[in-house]
Motif scaffolding. Structure first.
Motif, PDB file in Angstrom:
ATOM      1  N   PRO A 168      41.845  41.700  45.162  1.00  0.00           N
ATOM      2  CA  PRO A 168      41.834  40.156  45.090  1.00  0.00           C
ATOM      3  C   PRO A 168      41.209  39.455  43.968  1.00  0.00           C
ATOM      4  O   PRO A 168      41.649  38.380  43.504  1.00  0.00           O
ATOM      5  CB  PRO A 168      40.877  39.762  46.257  1.00  0.00           C
ATOM      6  CG  PRO A 168      41.001  41.093  47.224  1.00  0.00           C
ATOM      7  CD  PRO A 168      41.205  42.319  46.309  1.00  0.00           C
ATOM      8  N   ASP A 169      40.248  40.163  43.502  1.00  0.00           N
ATOM      9  CA  ASP A 169      39.547  39.587  42.195  1.00  0.00           C
ATOM     10  C   ASP A 169      40.075  39.927  40.711  1.00  0.00           C
ATOM     11  O   ASP A 169      39.452  39.918  39.923  1.00  0.00           O
ATOM     12  CB  ASP A 169      38.042  39.427  42.296  1.00  0.00           C
ATOM     13  CG  ASP A 169      37.528  40.986  42.225  1.00  0.00           C
ATOM     14  OD1 ASP A 169      38.245  41.945  42.534  1.00  0.00           O
ATOM     15  OD2 ASP A 169      36.359  41.005  42.056  1.00  0.00           O
ATOM     16  N   HIS A 170      41.379  40.565  40.877  1.00  0.00           N
ATOM     17  CA  HIS A 170      41.728  41.069  39.506  1.00  0.00           C
ATOM     18  C   HIS A 170      41.769  40.165  38.545  1.00  0.00           C
ATOM     19  O   HIS A 170      41.833  40.737  37.513  1.00  0.00           O
ATOM     20  CB  HIS A 170      43.303  41.565  39.916  1.00  0.00           C
ATOM     21  CG  HIS A 170      44.317  40.410  39.856  1.00  0.00           C
ATOM     22  ND1 HIS A 170      44.465  39.637  41.175  1.00  0.00           N
ATOM     23  CD2 HIS A 170      44.928  39.625  39.249  1.00  0.00           C
ATOM     24  CE1 HIS A 170      45.363  38.880  41.254  1.00  0.00           C
ATOM     25  NE2 HIS A 170      45.625  38.841  39.715  1.00  0.00           N
ATOM     26  N   ASP A 171      41.743  38.731  38.838  1.00  0.00           N
ATOM     27  CA  ASP A 171      41.863  37.895  37.675  1.00  0.00           C
ATOM     28  C   ASP A 171      40.424  37.185  37.219  1.00  0.00           C
ATOM     29  O   ASP A 171      40.325  36.434  36.298  1.00  0.00           O
ATOM     30  CB  ASP A 171      42.735  36.579  37.932  1.00  0.00           C
ATOM     31  CG  ASP A 171      42.156  36.159  39.138  1.00  0.00           C
ATOM     32  OD1 ASP A 171      41.290  36.563  39.921  1.00  0.00           O
ATOM     33  OD2 ASP A 171      42.530  34.934  39.671  1.00  0.00           O
ATOM     34  N   ARG A 172      39.645  38.060  37.393  1.00  0.00           N
ATOM     35  CA  ARG A 172      38.196  37.725  37.143  1.00  0.00           C
ATOM     36  C   ARG A 172      37.543  39.184  36.334  1.00  0.00           C
ATOM     37  O   ARG A 172      36.648  39.919  36.891  1.00  0.00           O
ATOM     38  CB  ARG A 172      37.099  37.256  38.222  1.00  0.00           C
ATOM     39  CG  ARG A 172      37.403  35.961  38.904  1.00  0.00           C
ATOM     40  CD  ARG A 172      36.660  35.456  40.027  1.00  0.00           C
ATOM     41  NE  ARG A 172      36.532  36.446  41.192  1.00  0.00           N
ATOM     42  CZ  ARG A 172      37.208  36.105  41.984  1.00  0.00           C
ATOM     43  NH1 ARG A 172      38.133  35.003  42.455  1.00  0.00           N
ATOM     44  NH2 ARG A 172      37.250  36.805  43.382  1.00  0.00           N
ATOM     45  N   PRO A 173      38.041  39.228  35.323  1.00  0.00           N
ATOM     46  CA  PRO A 173      37.505  40.587  34.354  1.00  0.00           C
ATOM     47  C   PRO A 173      36.164  40.312  33.961  1.00  0.00           C
ATOM     48  O   PRO A 173      35.348  39.411  33.699  1.00  0.00           O
ATOM     49  CB  PRO A 173      38.438  40.484  33.141  1.00  0.00           C
ATOM     50  CG  PRO A 173      38.842  39.095  32.900  1.00  0.00           C
ATOM     51  CD  PRO A 173      38.905  38.234  34.186  1.00  0.00           C
ATOM     52  N   VAL A 174      35.349  41.887  33.874  1.00  0.00           N
ATOM     53  CA  VAL A 174      34.092  41.873  33.108  1.00  0.00           C
ATOM     54  C   VAL A 174      34.089  41.601  31.630  1.00  0.00           C
ATOM     55  O   VAL A 174      35.165  42.464  31.379  1.00  0.00           O
ATOM     56  CB  VAL A 174      33.293  42.985  34.101  1.00  0.00           C
ATOM     57  CG1 VAL A 174      31.892  43.208  33.113  1.00  0.00           C
ATOM     58  CG2 VAL A 174      33.296  42.909  35.305  1.00  0.00           C
ATOM     59  N   ALA A 175      33.314  40.839  30.881  1.00  0.00           N
ATOM     60  CA  ALA A 175      33.488  40.969  29.533  1.00  0.00           C
ATOM     61  C   ALA A 175      33.741  42.375  28.792  1.00  0.00           C
ATOM     62  O   ALA A 175      34.431  42.513  28.044  1.00  0.00           O
ATOM     63  CB  ALA A 175      32.313  39.953  29.090  1.00  0.00           C
ATOM     64  N   ASN A 187      51.903  42.828  40.432  1.00  0.00           N
ATOM     65  CA  ASN A 187      51.878  42.584  41.773  1.00  0.00           C
ATOM     66  C   ASN A 187      51.210  43.305  42.794  1.00  0.00           C
ATOM     67  O   ASN A 187      50.646  42.907  43.789  1.00  0.00           O
ATOM     68  CB  ASN A 187      53.334  42.402  42.299  1.00  0.00           C
ATOM     69  CG  ASN A 187      54.330  41.235  41.793  1.00  0.00           C
ATOM     70  OD1 ASN A 187      53.621  40.473  41.354  1.00  0.00           O
ATOM     71  ND2 ASN A 187      55.503  41.398  41.489  1.00  0.00           N
ATOM     72  N   SER A 188      51.552  44.878  42.473  1.00  0.00           N
ATOM     73  CA  SER A 188      50.681  45.634  43.079  1.00  0.00           C
ATOM     74  C   SER A 188      49.186  45.619  42.968  1.00  0.00           C
ATOM     75  O   SER A 188      48.342  45.602  44.131  1.00  0.00           O
ATOM     76  CB  SER A 188      51.119  47.008  43.107  1.00  0.00           C
ATOM     77  OG  SER A 188      52.510  47.324  43.501  1.00  0.00           O
ATOM     78  N   ILE A 189      48.537  45.384  42.053  1.00  0.00           N
ATOM     79  CA  ILE A 189      47.166  45.265  41.693  1.00  0.00           C
ATOM     80  C   ILE A 189      46.685  43.784  42.348  1.00  0.00           C
ATOM     81  O   ILE A 189      45.931  43.762  42.990  1.00  0.00           O
ATOM     82  CB  ILE A 189      46.996  44.996  40.094  1.00  0.00           C
ATOM     83  CG1 ILE A 189      47.372  46.451  39.463  1.00  0.00           C
ATOM     84  CG2 ILE A 189      45.576  44.563  39.779  1.00  0.00           C
ATOM     85  CD1 ILE A 189      46.272  47.526  39.570  1.00  0.00           C
ATOM     86  N   ALA A 190      47.596  42.797  42.215  1.00  0.00           N
ATOM     87  CA  ALA A 190      47.122  41.577  42.648  1.00  0.00           C
ATOM     88  C   ALA A 190      46.847  41.708  44.424  1.00  0.00           C
ATOM     89  O   ALA A 190      46.012  40.963  44.918  1.00  0.00           O
ATOM     90  CB  ALA A 190      48.234  40.574  42.385  1.00  0.00           C
ATOM     91  N   LYS A 191      47.855  42.417  45.133  1.00  0.00           N
ATOM     92  CA  LYS A 191      47.752  42.512  46.381  1.00  0.00           C
ATOM     93  C   LYS A 191      46.359  43.500  46.952  1.00  0.00           C
ATOM     94  O   LYS A 191      45.831  43.105  47.946  1.00  0.00           O
ATOM     95  CB  LYS A 191      49.043  43.196  46.997  1.00  0.00           C
ATOM     96  CG  LYS A 191      50.182  42.230  46.964  1.00  0.00           C
ATOM     97  CD  LYS A 191      51.342  42.780  47.709  1.00  0.00           C
ATOM     98  CE  LYS A 191      52.422  41.635  47.705  1.00  0.00           C
ATOM     99  NZ  LYS A 191      53.530  42.148  48.350  1.00  0.00           N
TER     100      LYS A 191
END
Length: 164
Positions: A9-16, A2-6
């Motif tokens: 913002p683009d935490h859910d778009r990882p670099v391969a 939750n802290s990372i997500a706040k």
């Protein structure tokens, strides 16, 4: 998570090549310490399926580290009369070396440190495979019993491909 997500913002778009990290997370934690810890986590626990699982794995290791610091200090009492850690929080979004995050949320390091610092504590020492009962109580306790169950962690090669 939750802290990372706040904070990112683009935490859910990882670099391969950094999975499950992305450039913003890498900016905060892509240093040599994290790279070596990352290698240990992946070797011991396998490849994470997602960022949330990776953060759980990292929190497990963070927890083990803080517990080890205080249990090592417990083992050498009274020669060691106290232990102090200079950094217990993250100065910005980070996933290492903290007992609470930059939003003051406790993580595994906090709970393990709290457990190791209990006035009456049973601990296992990895260096000599002994079990100690540590007491900082003012009065001695008599007729105490310790019940323990020995379990083993499966070797990395015996786990499935994804680390489970």
């Amino acid at each position: 998570m939750n802290s990372i997500a706040k904070a990112v913002p683009d935490h859910d778009r990882p670099v391969a090549e950094w999975f499950p990290w992305n450039r913003d997370l890498g900016y905060h934690d892509a240093m040599d310490y994290v790279k070596s810890a990352d290698a240990i986590i992946r070797h011991d626990l396998g490849e994470p399926a997602c960022l949330a699982e990776y953060l759980w794995m990292g929190d497990l290791y963070n927890s083990l580290c803080y517990r080890a610091i205080y249990e090592a200090a417990n083992k050498v009492r009274p020669r060691n009369a106290g232990t102090h850690i200079w950094k217990i929080n993250a100065a910005w979004p980070s996933v290492v070396q903290q007992v609470f995050d930059w939003r003051l949320r406790c993580n595994g390091g906090y709970y393990s440190m709290r457990s190791a610092c209990r006035p009456l504590h049973v601990q296992h020492s990895v260096d000599d495979w002994t079990v100690q009962v540590v007491s900082t109580l003012a009065e001695p306790r008599e007729n105490l019993r310790v019940h323990a169950t020995l379990t083993t962690w499966p070797a990395a090669s015996s786990r499935t491909k994804n680390g489970r």
